[in-house]
Scaffold this active site. Structure first.
Site, PDB file in Angstrom:
ATOM      1  N   GLU A 276       0.834  -1.211   0.000  1.00  0.00           N
ATOM      2  CA  GLU A 276       0.000   0.000   0.000  1.00  0.00           C
ATOM      3  C   GLU A 276       0.867   1.259   0.000  1.00  0.00           C
ATOM      4  O   GLU A 276       0.416   2.321  -0.401  1.00  0.00           O
ATOM      5  CB  GLU A 276      -0.916  -0.009   1.232  1.00  0.00           C
ATOM      6  CG  GLU A 276      -2.250   0.660   0.982  1.00  0.00           C
ATOM      7  CD  GLU A 276      -3.257   0.383   2.085  1.00  0.00           C
ATOM      8  OE1 GLU A 276      -2.945   0.616   3.270  1.00  0.00           O
ATOM      9  OE2 GLU A 276      -4.358  -0.074   1.748  1.00  0.00           O
ATOM     10  N   LYS A 411     -14.138   0.723  -3.828  1.00  0.00           N
ATOM     11  CA  LYS A 411     -15.189   1.086  -2.867  1.00  0.00           C
ATOM     12  C   LYS A 411     -16.300   1.852  -3.562  1.00  0.00           C
ATOM     13  O   LYS A 411     -17.484   1.621  -3.297  1.00  0.00           O
ATOM     14  CB  LYS A 411     -14.588   1.931  -1.737  1.00  0.00           C
ATOM     15  CG  LYS A 411     -13.668   1.153  -0.805  1.00  0.00           C
ATOM     16  CD  LYS A 411     -13.106   2.054   0.285  1.00  0.00           C
ATOM     17  CE  LYS A 411     -12.066   1.321   1.128  1.00  0.00           C
ATOM     18  NZ  LYS A 411     -11.448   2.189   2.149  1.00  0.00           N
TER      19      LYS A 411
HETATM   20  O1  G6P Z   1      -9.007   1.888   9.988  1.00  0.00           O
HETATM   21  P1  G6P Z   1      -9.974   2.076   8.852  1.00  0.00           P
HETATM   22  O2  G6P Z   1     -10.281   3.531   8.593  1.00  0.00           O
HETATM   23  O3  G6P Z   1     -11.216   1.237   9.028  1.00  0.00           O
HETATM   24  O4  G6P Z   1      -9.256   1.555   7.509  1.00  0.00           O
HETATM   25  C1  G6P Z   1      -8.895   0.205   7.403  1.00  0.00           C
HETATM   26  C2  G6P Z   1      -8.067  -0.001   6.128  1.00  0.00           C
HETATM   27  O5  G6P Z   1      -8.890   0.262   4.996  1.00  0.00           O
HETATM   28  C3  G6P Z   1      -8.447   1.221   4.042  1.00  0.00           C
HETATM   29  O6  G6P Z   1      -9.206   0.988   2.885  1.00  0.00           O
HETATM   30  C4  G6P Z   1      -6.966   1.144   3.684  1.00  0.00           C
HETATM   31  O7  G6P Z   1      -6.745   0.207   2.654  1.00  0.00           O
HETATM   32  C5  G6P Z   1      -6.093   0.697   4.822  1.00  0.00           C
HETATM   33  O8  G6P Z   1      -4.913   1.473   4.817  1.00  0.00           O
HETATM   34  C6  G6P Z   1      -6.779   0.797   6.171  1.00  0.00           C
HETATM   35  O9  G6P Z   1      -5.925   0.260   7.168  1.00  0.00           O
END
Ligand code: G6P
Length: 422
Positions: A276, A411
């Site tokens: 990432e 998404k």
């Molecule tokens: O901690 P959150 O805001 O739920 O995000 C959880 C994960 O989803 C995102 O889409 C990214 O890909 C990640 O870098 C992140 O760790």
């Protein structure tokens, strides 16, 4: 500390390149805060870790252990991989040293599978449980859906007030949907500083609260990270610059491998951290994790003789706690009788040496990271080692190590298919 051994790679890269002036500048600029680009807050964590931070996390962990036989950690990506890595890496060898029984810890919200969620609920059974909902944004579908399920179960089992006391959140300190909910409901909560992205957040309550509940010494863990910051960083720089030098030679895939299965979740965390951080602008080393010797029986053929566009990084754990030996048994005709009495770890080390030599002879550059042992100290050191080397490696390749614009594309499509507003 953690040593980077490049002997298996130097026949593929020019030693004088390592590290180049650019590489050294990337590290010093990062450490001097010149190029944090709003994401390098994690550099402060070892130094900011105080008795107060430790006490707050440990007291929540005691509270959970006092009234729960199970903790469900809800999160995905950087909000769960680090915690899972700590538990898988440290509970087995380290676990036996923990005198008191600690709650079982299950992970949920790291996929959208109803099958998986039902299995976790079945594992909990009728036992008392609490939930640690970890999400920086509070707007990620997988953990949000799982939290709905477990909050509903808690409400039915303990009533609204009882449920409220069993929900612990780890999220942005100021903004986001989970922060708003937390403040409205009065959940016990921990903040993820704004300038620390998910994949760099293990050494906050994101990783430390589940680790503390599992009985892992988080003070020892953080002292490992602190020593990486306080000692010389040549090995960090060697690893970062060797990766980029190999990439410039057309080695586009990095296979991280370890001969200890307990390292698998650490490998999954490493995959997200590097993938990432570096996979941007049509470039970047593709990270793959393999478990050895297991995957020698699935990917061994490809690594030995497939496309020569890969390099390997072996994590070598020098001292392990296992003492099991090959038993003597004359009636078996498996050809192992002469090994009777020797430790399994000796066979594992022989397999490692043999694999490294064979792959190197087959044209695969091999980097080796030597880690003295599996302990909370070296877990913390390895986290900081990989985060530093990853950020430097991304900066050498001229991409921002701290954003992940690409994850929004799917998404957007998913929300449109489900008729949801993003
Ligand atoms: O901690 P959150 O805001 O739920 O995000 C959880 C994960 O989803 C995102 O889409 C990214 O890909 C990640 O870098 C992140 O760790």
């Amino acid at each position: 500390m953690i040593k980077t051994d490049l002997t298996g790679a130097l026949s593929f890269i020019d030693e004088k390149e390592l590290p180049g002036a650019e590489d050294k500048k990337a590290l010093t600029d990062l450490l001097d805060g010149k190029i944090g680009r709003g994401g390098a807050g994690w550099l402060r964590l070892p130094e900011d870790y105080s008795d107060a931070v430790s006490a707050a996390i440990r007291s929540a962990a005691y509270q959970i252990a006092d009234n729960s036989e199970v903790l469900v950690v809800i999160g995905i990506g950087g909000s769960y991989l680090g915690a899972r890595a700590a538990l898988d890496l440290l509970r087995t060898p380290y676990y036996n040293q923990i005198k008191k029984r600690t709650p079982d810890i299950y992970f949920a919200g790291n996929n959208l599978s109803g099958e998986y969620l039902e299995q976790v609920i079945a594992l909990i059974g009728g036992r008392n449980f609490s939930v640690n909902y970890v999400s920086k944004s509070g707007a990620t579908m997988e953990p949000s859906a799982a939290f709905r399920v477990f909050k509903n179960l808690l409400d039915s089992k303990y009533g609204a007030e009882g449920a409220r006391k069993r929900i612990y959140t780890t999220t942005d300190g100021e903004k986001g949907k989970l922060r708003q909910l937390t403040d409205r409901k009065g959940y016990t909560s921990f903040a993820i500083p704004d300038d620390i992205g998910g994949r760099y957040s293990v050494l906050t309550a994101v990783g430390l609260l589940p680790a503390a509940v599992a009985g892992i010494d988080i003070d020892e863990l953080m002292s490992g990270a602190r020593d990486i910051m306080n000692k010389d960083k040549d090995d960090v720089l060697q690893y970062a610059s060797a990766r980029q030098a190999l990439y410039r030679q057309g080695k586009k895939i990095e296979i991280l491998g370890c001969f200890e299965p307990s390292f698998r979740s650490m490998g999954e965390w490493w995959k997200q951290l590097f993938g990432e951080s570096e996979g941007k602008d049509g470039r970047g080393i593709f990270p793959v994790y393999t478990e050895f010797t297991t995957d020698l029986h699935s990917l061994g053929q490809y690594i030995q003789s497939g496309e020569r566009s890969l390099f390997e990084t072996f994590v070598s754990i020098e001292k392990t706690s296992a003492a099991i030996r090959v038993p003597k048994d004359g009636e078996l005709e498996d050809g192992l009788e002469t090994l009777a009495g020797r430790e399994l770890q000796e066979l594992n080390r022989a397999a490692f040496a043999a694999t490294k030599a064979a792959h190197n002879d087959g044209g695969v550059p091999v980097i080796q990271l030597d880690v003295p042992q599996l302990s909370p100290y070296y877990f913390g050191a390895l986290v900081q080692f990989f985060e530093l080397s990853c950020a430097v490696s991304a900066l050498i390749s001229k991409v921002n190590p701290f954003d992940q614009p690409g994850v929004e594309a799917y998404k957007k499509n998913m929300y449109a298919i489900l008729g949801l507003q993003k």
